[in-house]
Design a protein around this motif. Structure first.
Motif, mmCIF file in Angstrom:
data_model
loop_
_atom_site.group_PDB
_atom_site.id
_atom_site.type_symbol
_atom_site.label_atom_id
_atom_site.label_comp_id
_atom_site.label_asym_id
_atom_site.label_seq_id
_atom_site.Cartn_x
_atom_site.Cartn_y
_atom_site.Cartn_z
ATOM 1 N N GLY A 47 0.796 -1.221 0.000
ATOM 2 C CA GLY A 47 0.000 0.000 0.000
ATOM 3 C C GLY A 47 0.829 1.270 0.000
ATOM 4 N N ARG A 48 2.143 1.163 0.254
ATOM 5 C CA ARG A 48 3.008 2.351 0.298
ATOM 6 C C ARG A 48 3.839 2.511 -0.970
ATOM 7 N N GLU A 84 4.448 2.496 -5.229
ATOM 8 C CA GLU A 84 3.686 2.868 -6.406
ATOM 9 C C GLU A 84 2.985 1.598 -6.894
ATOM 10 N N PRO A 85 1.734 1.693 -7.334
ATOM 11 C CA PRO A 85 0.980 0.491 -7.727
ATOM 12 C C PRO A 85 1.721 -0.385 -8.750
ATOM 13 N N ASP A 91 -3.904 -1.700 2.163
ATOM 14 C CA ASP A 91 -4.828 -0.565 2.271
ATOM 15 C C ASP A 91 -5.921 -0.729 1.204
ATOM 16 N N ARG A 123 -7.872 1.174 -0.144
ATOM 17 C CA ARG A 123 -7.943 2.254 -1.132
ATOM 18 C C ARG A 123 -6.936 2.061 -2.263
ATOM 19 N N ARG A 124 -5.949 1.199 -2.040
ATOM 20 C CA ARG A 124 -4.899 1.013 -3.055
ATOM 21 C C ARG A 124 -5.133 -0.228 -3.918
ATOM 22 N N GLY A 172 -5.804 0.156 -7.910
ATOM 23 C CA GLY A 172 -4.623 0.545 -8.688
ATOM 24 C C GLY A 172 -3.659 -0.610 -8.877
#
Lengths: 367, 72
Positions: A87-88, A90-91, A114, A116-117, A120
């Protein structure tokens, strides 16, 4: 619909907070949309709070070849830390590393990513990887994590995964899907034979609430398909749907589905043994009073057997003045008096007098 | 939405409460605040533990400098 969405939201929040879902059952009293907003804010509160160590490991990870980073993730970091790192990063970088990990390990990381990630990352993963991970999650019975992912899966992945999942998994995952607006598209990828099998499993495995939640989340053609395939089920299965609805007071979910049925299908529903029982019909009338779903309910009443119609009329006659007012307002708003007036004939004299005295009806008869 | 428990829940959520959460009684607001706090603590301690476990795999001589680099 709100009751079932509320249940699903409470389940998802309980999983996020790692508490017993029964402890959060009280959230069912709140609007589901507000519980969803609370859950989304809780996701931010939990996942935005990342120790600096994790970001420094993420920075180091960027310096390594993806293969080496994958080996370290698996051998040294473990699922929790690897999930947090995904989650930290870049996708694209996260996807590059995940593509080199065994599906079993990735599946164990998924819950720690996360939410939210997820979209992506999934968009950048190879389809084969996503299929393998989805099947591991299904085998682990991790429907809540699958529900976070399902809305992000591209069609080629869905077309490979859906046939591999059993009906109960489809229902349980659909129930907790984070993007229910995508469910119509997913249902559209199931042929009628499979969809009928899913409906039958809802009856046989006690998953009618999950099935109703999915049917409520879709509209148009897909809702009609689900409703028709449900109405075509043997009487015992269909009857179990009505009984479950009555026991759990889910009329607000069932009636909009019944409302899309054609007349013959409606008659099949109206002929069910459960819809002759006063307790069920009484609960149904009260459910309609509470939800205002008169337009969904009255066409069904029109095809009920005479004895059942009389029970509905009696239940309507027993409503309080305030409830009768609400009935009249709903009927007036939807222009449904033609469906109500035949019921009046079946009420007793006192109830008929009260109903005819309603301002909305008085205005109508004098106007 | 004015109770101490609601204020605590807002603090743990780090955001305004959705309107309907104001209707929760104090005990339920406190339960949610406590669940959020515990979830955050578990997540942070789980991550710290995972970092410590990972460091045990670093050769002993390099462990301390690597640990310092990650913690700085």
């Amino acid at each position: 619909m709100d009751t079932l969405r509320g249940r699903a939201e409470a389940l998802k929040l309980a999983r996020l907070l790692d508490v017993d879902p029964r402890d959060l059952a009280f959230l069912g009293e709140l609007p589901a949309d507000e519980v969803r907003v609370f859950r989304e804010r809780a996701v931010a509160a939990l996942f935005d709070d990342v120790p600096g160590t994790v970001d420094r490991i993420a920075a180091l990870t960027r310096l390594l070849p993806a293969g080496a980073a994958a080996a370290i993730a698996q051998k040294a970091l473990g699922p929790r830390l690897s999930g947090a790192l995904a989650g930290r990063l870049e996708p694209a970088r996260a996807a590059d590393i995940i593509g080199r990990l065994p599906a079993g390990f990735t599946a164990r990381c998924c819950h720690h990513v996360d939410p939210r990630r997820i979209g992506g990352i999934v968009r950048r993963l190879d389809d084969d990887v996503v299929v393998r991970v989805a099947l591991v999650l299904a085998a682990r019975g991790d429907h809540l994590t699958m529900g976070r992912f399902v809305g992000h899966l591209p069609d080629p992945v869905l077309l490979r995964v859906l046939p591999e999942l059993d009906d109960a998994t489809l229902l349980r995952t659909g129930f907790v899907a984070d993007h229910p607006e995508r469910l119509g598209h997913v249902v559209g990828l199931l042929d009628s034979e499979r969809l009928a099998s899913v409906v039958a499993s809802a009856a046989d495995e006690g998953l009618w609430p999950e099935a109703m939640a999915v049917a409520s989340a879709v509209d148009g053609e897909q809702r009609l398909r689900i409703a028709s395939l449900t109405a075509a089920q043997p009487e015992a299965r269909l009857d179990s749907l009505v009984r479950t609805t009555a026991e759990q007071d889910l009329w607000e979910s069932l009636l909009p589905i019944v409302a899309v049925l054609g007349e013959d299908e409606l008659r099949a529903v109206a002929a069910l043994p459960s819809l002759r029982e006063p307790a069920v019909l009484d609960g149904l009338v009260r459910g309609v009073v509470a939800t205002g779903l008169w337009a969904d309910f009255l066409p069904l009443v029109g095809v009920l057997p005479a004895t059942a119609r009389r029970v509905v009329a009696t239940a309507a006659g027993a409503l309080t003045d305030a409830e009768l007012e609400a009935l009249a307002e709903g009927v007036e708003k939807e222009g449904l008096w033609e469906l109500v007036l035949p019921l009046l004939e079946l009420t007793d004299a006192d109830a008929r007098r009260r109903i005819l005295a309603l301002p909305a009806l008085r205005e109508r008869t004098t106007g | 939405m004015g109770t101490e428990e609601h204020a605590l829940l807002r603090t743990e959520l780090r955001a305004p409460l959705p309107e309907a959460f104001g209707s929760l009684d104090g005990a339920r607001a406190a339960l949610l605040a406590d669940a959020l706090r515990r979830a955050r603590e578990r997540r942070l301690s789980g991550l710290a533990e995972a970092v410590e476990d990972a460091l045990t795999l670093v050769p002993a001589l390099a462990r301390e400098p690597v640990g310092r680099m990650l913690q700085r």
